[in-house]
Design an enzyme around this catalytic site. Structure first.
Site, mmCIF file in Angstrom:
data_model
loop_
_atom_site.group_PDB
_atom_site.id
_atom_site.type_symbol
_atom_site.label_atom_id
_atom_site.label_comp_id
_atom_site.label_asym_id
_atom_site.label_seq_id
_atom_site.Cartn_x
_atom_site.Cartn_y
_atom_site.Cartn_z
ATOM 1 N N ASP A 81 4.987 7.590 45.826
ATOM 2 C CA ASP A 81 4.333 6.483 46.519
ATOM 3 C C ASP A 81 2.839 6.573 46.195
ATOM 4 O OD1 ASP A 81 3.303 8.509 48.111
ATOM 5 O OD2 ASP A 81 4.077 7.740 50.009
ATOM 6 N N CYS B 112 5.305 12.293 47.396
ATOM 7 C CA CYS B 112 4.607 11.446 48.363
ATOM 8 C C CYS B 112 3.427 12.257 48.900
ATOM 9 C CB CYS B 112 5.556 10.957 49.463
ATOM 10 S SG CYS B 112 6.319 12.240 50.472
ATOM 11 N N HIS C 152 21.201 27.952 43.467
ATOM 12 C CA HIS C 152 22.141 28.071 44.587
ATOM 13 C C HIS C 152 22.637 26.726 45.120
ATOM 14 C CE1 HIS C 152 20.919 32.406 45.947
ATOM 15 N NE2 HIS C 152 21.080 32.307 44.632
HETATM 16 C C1 RB5 Z 1 1.826 7.927 53.289
HETATM 17 O O1 RB5 Z 1 0.659 7.814 54.021
HETATM 18 C C2 RB5 Z 1 2.605 9.148 53.737
HETATM 19 O O2 RB5 Z 1 3.116 8.964 55.004
HETATM 20 C C3 RB5 Z 1 3.702 9.461 52.756
HETATM 21 O O3 RB5 Z 1 3.167 9.631 51.494
HETATM 22 C C4 RB5 Z 1 4.513 10.735 52.981
HETATM 23 O O4 RB5 Z 1 3.674 11.843 53.107
HETATM 24 C C5 RB5 Z 1 5.560 10.695 53.991
HETATM 25 O O5 RB5 Z 1 6.256 11.675 54.223
#
Ligand code: RB5
Length: 148
Positions: free
Chosen positions: A7, A64, A97
């Protein structure tokens, strides 16, 4: 095939990991996101999970902010075993594993050097194939298929 996705919070680290993979001669497909504009990690996690499941031996990397949201979302797709790792020992052992097929980590948590070590450990380690591990993985599938 190796798939990679992030993301917005993982975007910069994804770009660095891509450069590393390219320099190391490892083929991959980038499923986005393609900028730092805010987006939902759930969308990328689902898209990558479906791609990984298309063929045996496919693997995925999801980034993320923390790696946690991506791993929770990816693990909702039947057949995905996503591991959120912050050190290479776990990234290696989750292949040996758990036969994990997706590695997750956090762009706001992990530095470049550590990210490259995680990726190396994950993609270079095969599943051990040992009966006890196979049996436990089959039991994970039974949980996925349990209808109450
Ligand atoms: C985005 O702000 C953040 O919530 C996302 O990248 C992630 O860390 C969620 O687990």
């Amino acid at each position: 095939m190796l798939y990679i996705g992030s993301d917005h919070a993982g975007f910069q680290l994804k770009e660095s990991v891509k450069k590393y993979l390219h320099e190391t001669g490892i083929e991959f497909t980038d499923l986005g996101t393609h900028s730092e504009n805010s987006c939902d990690y759930t969308v990328i996690a689902k898209e990558l999970s479906d791609k990984v499941l298309e063929k045996d031996n496919n693997l995925g990397i999801l980034i993320c902010g923390t790696g946690v949201g991506m791993s929770i979302a990816a693990n909702k797709t039947k057949g995905i075993r996503a591991a959120c790792c912050s050190e290479p020992y776990s990234a290696k052992l989750t292949r040996q594993h758990n036969n994990a097929n997706v590695l997750c980590f956090g762009g706001r948590v992990i530095g470049l050097g550590l990210a490259f070590e995680l990726v190396d450990a994950f993609i270079k380690t095969p599943f051990s194939g040992e009966a006890r591990h196979m049996d436990r993985i089959n039991k994970i599938s039974q949980i996925e298929n349990y209808e109450g």
